[in-house]
Each structure stands twice: as structure tokens, then as C-alpha cells.
Design a protein around this motif. Structure first.
Motif, PDB file in Angstrom:
ATOM      1  N   VAL A  39      59.819 -91.839 108.744  1.00 22.67           N
ATOM      2  CA  VAL A  39      58.866 -90.835 109.220  1.00 22.67           C
ATOM      3  C   VAL A  39      58.907 -90.729 110.742  1.00 22.67           C
ATOM      4  O   VAL A  39      58.855 -89.630 111.315  1.00 22.67           O
ATOM      5  N   ALA A  40      59.030 -91.875 111.435  1.00 22.44           N
ATOM      6  CA  ALA A  40      59.099 -91.844 112.900  1.00 22.44           C
ATOM      7  C   ALA A  40      60.346 -91.101 113.377  1.00 22.44           C
ATOM      8  O   ALA A  40      60.284 -90.290 114.305  1.00 22.44           O
ATOM      9  N   GLU A  41      61.478 -91.373 112.733  1.00 25.67           N
ATOM     10  CA  GLU A  41      62.699 -90.663 113.118  1.00 25.67           C
ATOM     11  C   GLU A  41      62.592 -89.176 112.797  1.00 25.67           C
ATOM     12  O   GLU A  41      63.093 -88.330 113.533  1.00 25.67           O
ATOM     13  N   LEU A  42      61.926 -88.863 111.690  1.00 26.80           N
ATOM     14  CA  LEU A  42      61.781 -87.466 111.306  1.00 26.80           C
ATOM     15  C   LEU A  42      60.920 -86.701 112.305  1.00 26.80           C
ATOM     16  O   LEU A  42      61.210 -85.546 112.638  1.00 26.80           O
ATOM     17  N   ARG A  43      59.873 -87.321 112.804  1.00 27.79           N
ATOM     18  CA  ARG A  43      59.000 -86.638 113.761  1.00 27.79           C
ATOM     19  C   ARG A  43      59.689 -86.395 115.098  1.00 27.79           C
ATOM     20  O   ARG A  43      59.336 -85.480 115.839  1.00 27.79           O
ATOM     21  N   GLN A  44      60.674 -87.231 115.429  1.00 26.80           N
ATOM     22  CA  GLN A  44      61.394 -87.069 116.693  1.00 26.80           C
ATOM     23  C   GLN A  44      62.642 -86.207 116.546  1.00 26.80           C
ATOM     24  O   GLN A  44      63.351 -85.996 117.518  1.00 26.80           O
ATOM     25  N   GLN A  89      56.274 -78.490 120.919  1.00 26.91           N
ATOM     26  CA  GLN A  89      55.288 -77.761 121.718  1.00 26.91           C
ATOM     27  C   GLN A  89      54.022 -78.583 121.920  1.00 26.91           C
ATOM     28  O   GLN A  89      53.442 -78.591 123.009  1.00 26.91           O
ATOM     29  N   VAL A  90      53.589 -79.289 120.858  1.00 22.59           N
ATOM     30  CA  VAL A  90      52.400 -80.144 120.997  1.00 22.59           C
ATOM     31  C   VAL A  90      52.662 -81.269 121.993  1.00 22.59           C
ATOM     32  O   VAL A  90      51.808 -81.593 122.830  1.00 22.59           O
ATOM     33  N   ASP A  91      53.858 -81.882 121.932  1.00 22.72           N
ATOM     34  CA  ASP A  91      54.188 -82.945 122.888  1.00 22.72           C
ATOM     35  C   ASP A  91      54.199 -82.413 124.321  1.00 22.72           C
ATOM     36  O   ASP A  91      53.697 -83.081 125.247  1.00 22.72           O
ATOM     37  N   GLU A  92      54.753 -81.218 124.523  1.00 27.40           N
ATOM     38  CA  GLU A  92      54.759 -80.652 125.875  1.00 27.40           C
ATOM     39  C   GLU A  92      53.345 -80.361 126.357  1.00 27.40           C
ATOM     40  O   GLU A  92      53.014 -80.596 127.537  1.00 27.40           O
ATOM     41  N   LEU A 106      50.590 -81.973 125.459  1.00 23.05           N
ATOM     42  CA  LEU A 106      49.943 -83.242 125.782  1.00 23.05           C
ATOM     43  C   LEU A 106      50.457 -83.797 127.102  1.00 23.05           C
ATOM     44  O   LEU A 106      49.685 -84.367 127.895  1.00 23.05           O
ATOM     45  N   ARG A 107      51.753 -83.639 127.338  1.00 20.70           N
ATOM     46  CA  ARG A 107      52.277 -84.111 128.632  1.00 20.70           C
ATOM     47  C   ARG A 107      51.690 -83.320 129.795  1.00 20.70           C
ATOM     48  O   ARG A 107      51.380 -83.882 130.853  1.00 20.70           O
ATOM     49  N   ASP A 108      51.506 -82.006 129.608  1.00 15.50           N
ATOM     50  CA  ASP A 108      50.873 -81.208 130.665  1.00 15.50           C
ATOM     51  C   ASP A 108      49.435 -81.660 130.910  1.00 15.50           C
ATOM     52  O   ASP A 108      48.969 -81.731 132.062  1.00 15.50           O
ATOM     53  N   VAL A 109      48.706 -81.969 129.825  1.00 20.53           N
ATOM     54  CA  VAL A 109      47.326 -82.442 129.990  1.00 20.53           C
ATOM     55  C   VAL A 109      47.298 -83.765 130.740  1.00 20.53           C
ATOM     56  O   VAL A 109      46.482 -83.964 131.659  1.00 20.53           O
ATOM     57  N   MET A 110      48.170 -84.705 130.380  1.00 21.65           N
ATOM     58  CA  MET A 110      48.204 -85.996 131.061  1.00 21.65           C
ATOM     59  C   MET A 110      48.610 -85.834 132.521  1.00 21.65           C
ATOM     60  O   MET A 110      48.071 -86.521 133.417  1.00 21.65           O
ATOM     61  N   SER A 111      49.542 -84.938 132.788  1.00 20.78           N
ATOM     62  CA  SER A 111      49.931 -84.692 134.184  1.00 20.78           C
ATOM     63  C   SER A 111      48.763 -84.126 134.986  1.00 20.78           C
ATOM     64  O   SER A 111      48.538 -84.510 136.139  1.00 20.78           O
ATOM     65  N   GLY A 112      48.003 -83.210 134.360  1.00 21.58           N
ATOM     66  CA  GLY A 112      46.836 -82.686 135.052  1.00 21.58           C
ATOM     67  C   GLY A 112      45.799 -83.764 135.332  1.00 21.58           C
ATOM     68  O   GLY A 112      45.174 -83.788 136.402  1.00 21.58           O
ATOM     69  N   HIS A 126      57.406 -80.748 107.916  1.00 19.94           N
ATOM     70  CA  HIS A 126      57.841 -81.046 109.287  1.00 19.94           C
ATOM     71  C   HIS A 126      58.314 -79.776 109.988  1.00 19.94           C
ATOM     72  O   HIS A 126      59.086 -78.996 109.426  1.00 19.94           O
ATOM     73  N   ASP A 127      57.828 -79.582 111.198  1.00 21.26           N
ATOM     74  CA  ASP A 127      58.244 -78.445 112.026  1.00 21.26           C
ATOM     75  C   ASP A 127      58.604 -78.977 113.404  1.00 21.26           C
ATOM     76  O   ASP A 127      57.729 -79.210 114.245  1.00 21.26           O
ATOM     77  N   PRO A 128      59.894 -79.208 113.698  1.00 19.43           N
ATOM     78  CA  PRO A 128      60.270 -79.817 114.993  1.00 19.43           C
ATOM     79  C   PRO A 128      59.810 -78.978 116.179  1.00 19.43           C
ATOM     80  O   PRO A 128      59.378 -79.522 117.201  1.00 19.43           O
ATOM     81  N   LEU A 129      59.899 -77.651 116.068  1.00 18.96           N
ATOM     82  CA  LEU A 129      59.511 -76.809 117.198  1.00 18.96           C
ATOM     83  C   LEU A 129      58.029 -76.951 117.500  1.00 18.96           C
ATOM     84  O   LEU A 129      57.632 -77.090 118.670  1.00 18.96           O
ATOM     85  N   ARG A 130      57.202 -76.953 116.459  1.00 17.24           N
ATOM     86  CA  ARG A 130      55.762 -77.099 116.677  1.00 17.24           C
ATOM     87  C   ARG A 130      55.434 -78.464 117.272  1.00 17.24           C
ATOM     88  O   ARG A 130      54.628 -78.571 118.198  1.00 17.24           O
ATOM     89  N   ASP A 131      56.071 -79.531 116.768  1.00 21.41           N
ATOM     90  CA  ASP A 131      55.814 -80.864 117.310  1.00 21.41           C
ATOM     91  C   ASP A 131      56.235 -80.948 118.767  1.00 21.41           C
ATOM     92  O   ASP A 131      55.567 -81.600 119.588  1.00 21.41           O
TER      93      ASP A 131
END
Length: 486
Positions: free
Chosen positions: A201-206, A314-317, A319-325, A307-312
């Protein structure tokens, strides 16, 4: 496992886990476990335990202790099939309890039974490793001759050589020694499958590969999950021996034969109970592994389908923008600074959106009905045959059938009616006419056969009914057939 046995509170932890989890109760509801552990702590503290010089007890309540044991890997918290959160022992916890049980129980000895088990295992290993056909044939011939000689001796009145109780006791202890290793082995197989599930599952999400490629690869791994780990392959081999229900039934009968022997009275009560539970523990272990396999396959299949790699990504990006802010805002902010909440999310600046979702074309009336051409052929099928009861014809038939009789049997009148008046709806219409004209119920049950317009037949049973002759009774307005709605 060693960390559990070497802890300061190891006697308490091992004792509590051994009391909670038994072969009859491999899983315990979270609420029940907390209540039982709290009760045990209260009893121990009331008895004087917990001081530094008298068996110190861990601090905290049962909830805190169970959380620590889950974090340490001794317990596993999961959701059962009944949607209830339960605790179960991990493979490390099972191993620790088995070690403690061997140390606290009867010490195993170098006995004839243990040596014979070792020699039999070595002999079988040598036979399986030797590919020589002639050597295998020679061994089988020797074994056949020995069996035939023993059979001939018994048929001639020979007796079975009795084994003394001491040797039987040694053999029983050897069986218990071998059986104590099974629960930990089964738990390790189940946990290796769960680890495999988490890795997949971890490999699938990445993953960023096409969905079709991911689906083929990971579904294949989910279906063959028992072949991807050393423990799973070992268990698959053992399952071929103990997975057959006939083998389990034979094991139950053999254990009952052993327990009926008088030498079992020499065994302690705990060992007799362990001997009785061997077959059940094997069944529980097999079911645990198979359940873990089914759950892993289900989780992997569900993850691949949803599983939707594109959606995941986008969510990761995001979250990274929120943490950077946050990293930019926190150093320049004060603890007492007021933060204006975000009342609404920003809206994209677009020129104009359609204000209605209906069709821009004006509504059109439906197409006119086609004019009936009198020259067209009229269908031969009598559509009225599928309609409601024919009240007028039924009343006329009932009056004609009654003749001069004062009362008429409705079932007999229906049987005597022509076939076009023997439809199921005509039976209902006849009963309705009888009800309106004053019918009388009889004690017997009547069976009649109705004919549908498609010539299929149905049998109906109802209480016998007789009705007054319609020739001498008035015609109700509701049953004269004059109402078009009827």
C-alpha cells in the motif's frame, strides 16, 4: 520479545497477558481488556504490591499501559469482523509467553520420545533428499515385510506390546513441547502478511505509473501474497498437511484416545488442558493466517481500485505549500498576535458563468399522435380478455346455472362456466357478486382451476361459498356492469 522479558515490570506484564489471552479467547475487546487490567491492578495494590521493595507495579491506568504495550509491539489493536476494536497478542508477545511458560512449567528432558522424533525427522529428510529410485524401492520393501510380519503375528493371536506409563508420559511431554511453538509461528506468518500489505500500500500511494500497470502488478502480488514471504511459503507447505478437515478430525480422535489412557492422570492439570487444546490451537492459527491473507488481498485490491496518483500528488503539493507558509509565518509571529481566520476560500476570477442549466432551445410540444387508418387491419387478439371481470355474463351464467334452486354453490357454478368465463379475475368477480347478493360460508375448502387467456392454468383454494338464486334477488347497482369504471 527479549525487551518484554527483560523489563522491570516483566512479571506483571507477562502474567496479565497470560490471563487475558487464552486459546479459547485469542482476541479481547478493548473495553473488556481495560476493565480487567484495572481490576487486576486494584487487587494487587490492595494486597500490598506496588512498593519499591515488594514487586513494583507500573504507573498509570489500564488504557495507558495498553497504549504502551501496543507501541512496544507486544499487543496489536485492530477492528474485528463485528466492527469492534479488539486487542490480540503480537508474534513477539506470543513468543514471550511461550518462553515464560516453558520456564515456569515442566522442564523438557532428553527422553526416548524426543530422540525418536529427531531420528525420524533425519530419516525422512534423508529419504526426501535421496533421488535414487532403487534405494527407495528397497526401503519400501523392507517396511512392507515388517508390516506384514507384524500383521501375521497379531492375526495368529499375538498381543500388542504394552508401553509403560513412564514412556507414554515422556512422549506426551514431547508433544506438548512441539505444540508450544505453533502459536508463535502462526502469529509470525500473519504479521508477515500484514507487513507485506503495508509495504504494498505504501508503494502504491507513492506510485506515479499508469493505473492499468499498477492494477496488474499489485493485484498479482495481492493474489500471491502467500508466496512472497519465507513465512508464507513455509505455512503454505504446512497447510497442505493440516488444512484438510479430515486431518483435523483424525487429530481430535487421536487426542481423545490419548486422554482416555490412565497415564494422563500423571500429567498436571495445565498440561492435560494443553494436550486437549492442541487441535483447537492449530485450527485457530490456520484461521488467523487465512484471515490475514483475505484482509490483505481485500485492502490491496481496494487501494488499487481507488488509487489516483494525480490526486495524491496534488494533495502532497498542497500540504507542502501549507507547511512552507507556516515556516515563513511562524518566525515573524508572536504568541499573543491575533490571527485573522480564513472566512472563505478564494474564488477563481472568471468572466461570466451560465446562470441556468436548462436547454437554451424553447420547449417543444410532443409529436402528434398518428391518425388511425380504417384500412389498417385490426389486431385479432381480444385485449378485453386480459381486462377485469365480466359481471353481466357472470350474473347471467349464475342465474342459468341455479335454475329453480334456492341456493347455488359458487365453485360448482365456476366449474360449469364456459372457458372464457373461467379466468382468475372472473372467479373474483363471481365471489364479488355472491358477496353483494348475500352469500353463506361453508366449513369445507374448495379448489377450482382457472384458465388464463394464454391457456395457462392456475389452481385456487378458498372457503366454500353458496349464494341465493339471483333470479329472486335484486341486482345491486355496483354489480350490474353499467359503471364504466368497473
Amino acid at each position: 520479545m527479549l525487551d518484554l522479558l527483560h523489563r522491570t515490570y516483566a512479571p506483571f506484564v507477562v502474567t496479565v497477558l497470560a490471563m487475558l489471552f487464552t486459546p479459547e479467547r485469542p482476541t479481547v475487546a478493548v473495553a473488556d481488556a481495560h476493565a480487567e487490567i484495572d481490576d487486576t491492578l486494584d487487587q494487587l495494590r490492595a494486597a500490598g504490591y506496588g512498593d519499591e521493595d515488594n514487586q513494583p507495579l507500573p504507573a498509570g491506568n489500564a488504557r495507558d499501559l495498553c497504549r504502551q504495550w501496543v507501541y512496544a509491539g507486544w499487543l496489536v489493536r485492530q477492528v474485528s469482523d463485528n466492527d469492534i476494536e479488539v486487542y490480540r497478542l503480537s508474534a513477539h508477545g506470543v513468543g514471550a509467553l511461550e518462553v515464560a511458560g516453558r520456564v515456569g512449567g515442566a522442564r523438557t528432558r532428553v527422553s526416548e520420545s524426543r530422540v525418536r522424533t529427531l531420528l525420524d525427522a533425519i530419516e525422512r529428510l534423508a529419504q526426501d533428499a535421496d533421488p535414487d529410485v532403487m534405494a527407495r524401492i528397497a526401503r519400501l520393501e523392507v517396511e512392507i515385510r515388517q508390516r506384514q510380519q507384524e500383521l501375521a503375528r497379531l492375526e495368529q493371536g499375538g498381543t500388542v506390546d504394552a508401553v509403560d506409563d513412564e514412556q507414554l508420559l515422556e512422549a506426551a511431554e514431547n508433544v506438548l513441547h512441539l505444540a508450544r511453538e505453533l502459536p508463535a509461528d502462526f502469529a509470525r506468518v500473519a504479521e508477515s502478511i500484514k507487513v507485506m500489505q503495508r509495504d504494498v500500500v505504501a508503494e502504491l500511494r507513492q506510485d506515479v505509473r499508469p493505473t492499468g500497470e499498477v492494477l496488474r502488478e499489485y493485484l498479482a502480488r495481492g493474489q500471491q501474497i502467500m508466496d512472497t514471504t519465507p513465512e508464507g511459503r513455509a505455512f503454505a507447505g504446512a497447510l497442505r498437511l493440516i488444512g484438510d478437515p479430515a486431518q483435523i478430525d483424525d487429530l481430535w480422535s487421536q487426542l481423545h484416545t490419548v486422554l482416555r489412557h490412565r497415564f494422563t492422570d500423571l500429567l498436571p492439570e495445565l498440561q492435560r488442558r494443553e494436550l486437549t487444546e492442541i487441535a483447537r490451537r492449530i485450527e485457530q492459527g490456520v484461521n488467523e493466517v487465512l484471515t490475514a491473507q483475505r484482509q490483505a488481498s481485500h485492502v490491496i485490491t481496494t487501494q488499487v481500485r481507488n488509487h489516483d496518483p494525480l490526486r495524491d500528488r496534488q494533495v502532497d503539493e498542497l500540504l507542502r505549500d501549507v507547511m512552507s507558509g507556516f515556516h515563513k509565518w511562524v518566525p515573524n509571529s508572536r504568541r499573543s498576535a491575533t490571527v485573522d481566520p480564513l472566512r472563505r476560500l478564494p474564488v477563481a476570477d472568471v468572466g461570466h458563468l451560465r446562470q441556468t442549466m436548462s436547454d437554451v432551445r424553447p420547449p417543444q410540444p410532443p409529436a402528434p399522435l398518428r391518425e388511425w387508418d380504417e384500412a389498417e387491419d385490426v389486431p385479432d387478439a381480444d385485449t378485453r380478455a386480459w381486462g377485469g371481470p365480466r359481471y353481466a355474463e357472470l350474473r347471467a351464467h349464475l342465474a342459468a346455472f341455479a335454475d329453480d334452486a334456492e341456493r347455488v354453490d359458487v365453485a360448482a357454478a365456476f366449474r360449469a362456466a364456459p372457458e372464457e368465463l373461467q379466468r382468475p379475475v372472473d372467479l373474483l368477480g363471481l365471489l364479488e357478486i355472491a358477496h353483494d347478493s348475500g352469500m353463506t360460508d361453508t366449513a369445507e375448502v374448495t379448489v377450482v382451476e382457472a384458465v388464463r387467456p394464454d391457456q395457462t392454468r392456475r389452481r385456487f383454494a378458498f372457503g366454500g361459498v353458496s349464494v341465493t338464486n339471483l333470479a329472486t334477488s335484486p341486482v345491486p347497482a355496483s354489480a350490474d356492469g353499467s359503471d364504466d369504471d368497473e
